[in-house]
Design a protein around this motif. Structure first.
Motif, short mmCIF file in Angstrom:
data_model
loop_
_atom_site.label_atom_id
_atom_site.label_comp_id
_atom_site.label_asym_id
_atom_site.label_seq_id
_atom_site.Cartn_x
_atom_site.Cartn_y
_atom_site.Cartn_z
N UNK A 2 0.82 -1.20 0.00
CA UNK A 2 0.00 0.00 0.00
C UNK A 2 0.86 1.26 0.00
N UNK A 3 2.00 1.17 0.64
CA UNK A 3 2.92 2.32 0.66
C UNK A 3 3.42 2.62 -0.75
N UNK A 4 3.76 1.58 -1.51
CA UNK A 4 4.21 1.76 -2.89
C UNK A 4 3.10 2.35 -3.76
N UNK A 5 1.88 1.89 -3.57
CA UNK A 5 0.75 2.42 -4.32
C UNK A 5 0.49 3.89 -3.96
N UNK A 6 0.62 4.22 -2.69
CA UNK A 6 0.44 5.60 -2.25
C UNK A 6 1.49 6.52 -2.86
N UNK A 7 2.70 6.03 -3.07
CA UNK A 7 3.75 6.83 -3.70
C UNK A 7 3.52 6.97 -5.20
N UNK A 8 2.95 5.96 -5.82
CA UNK A 8 2.73 5.96 -7.26
C UNK A 8 1.48 6.73 -7.66
N UNK A 9 0.50 6.80 -6.79
CA UNK A 9 -0.77 7.43 -7.10
C UNK A 9 -0.65 8.89 -7.58
N UNK A 10 0.15 9.74 -6.95
CA UNK A 10 0.27 11.12 -7.45
C UNK A 10 0.82 11.21 -8.87
N UNK A 11 1.60 10.24 -9.28
CA UNK A 11 2.12 10.25 -10.65
C UNK A 11 1.05 9.83 -11.65
N UNK A 12 0.11 9.02 -11.22
CA UNK A 12 -0.95 8.54 -12.11
C UNK A 12 -2.15 9.47 -12.17
N UNK A 13 -2.48 10.12 -11.07
CA UNK A 13 -3.61 11.04 -11.00
C UNK A 13 -3.05 12.44 -10.81
N UNK A 14 -3.18 13.29 -11.84
CA UNK A 14 -2.57 14.62 -11.74
C UNK A 14 -3.25 15.49 -10.70
N UNK A 15 -2.49 16.38 -10.15
CA UNK A 15 -3.00 17.36 -9.21
C UNK A 15 -3.03 18.71 -9.92
N UNK A 16 -4.08 19.45 -9.76
CA UNK A 16 -4.19 20.76 -10.40
C UNK A 16 -3.87 21.89 -9.43
N UNK A 17 -3.23 21.55 -8.31
CA UNK A 17 -2.92 22.57 -7.31
C UNK A 17 -1.86 23.55 -7.79
N UNK A 18 -1.13 23.24 -8.87
CA UNK A 18 -0.09 24.15 -9.31
C UNK A 18 -0.67 25.43 -9.91
N UNK A 19 -1.98 25.47 -10.17
CA UNK A 19 -2.63 26.69 -10.61
C UNK A 19 -3.03 27.49 -9.38
N UNK A 20 -2.12 28.32 -8.87
CA UNK A 20 -2.43 29.13 -7.70
C UNK A 20 -3.51 30.15 -8.01
#
Length: 138
Positions: A2-20
């Motif tokens: 589960x730890x490996x999946x938690x680390x991989x998840x942000x790479x697979x599902x993009x985050x749009x937080x970079x649009x401040x």
């Protein structure tokens, strides 16, 4: 596991937080001068009004024109932020290359406008206007 999946998840599902914040979008407009006519401004490489679903899908994989347009937006942003000479020359070179040679066209000028939505309307502000250049020349 589960730890490996938690680390991989942000790479697979993009985050749009970079649009401040959503900033004004730079547009490049140019005008060519023919003797006896006023210069009229037109947008340089405007995006298409509509794309078919197939064309939109194709552009996900192959879009050199869009890549160049993004490069020109970056150049426009560099001019607005810190007045970079290289960016000015890059935009001028692209505009000159796009003009079909005619005997009646002598000079070209470009400007950068910032477009932003205010309520229901779009507002444009001219933030840079280039000198007038010969269409063919250095």
């Amino acid at each position: 596991m589960f730890r490996s999946l938690a680390l991989l998840l942000p790479a697979l599902v993009p985050s749009w937080r970079f649009f401040q914040t959503i900033e004004a979008s730079p547009r490049i407009e140019f005008a060519i001068h023919r003797p006896g006519e006023c210069m009229s401004w037109q947008e340089f490489q405007p995006p298409p009004d509509r794309l078919s679903p197939l064309a939109a899908l194709w552009r996900l994989f192959w879009s050199p024109g869009r890549n160049e347009a993004l490069y020109l937006v970056s150049c426009a942003e560099r001019i607005v932020i810190d007045d970079r000479e290289h960016a000015k020359q890059e935009i001028l070179n692209r505009i000159r290359a796009s003009i079909v040679p005619e005997k009646l066209i002598d000079v070209v000028q470009y400007r950068i406008t910032l477009v932003q939505r205010v309520g229901d309307r779009l507002e444009r502000e001219v933030v840079y206007t280039s000198p007038i250049y010969a269409v063919r020349g250095s």
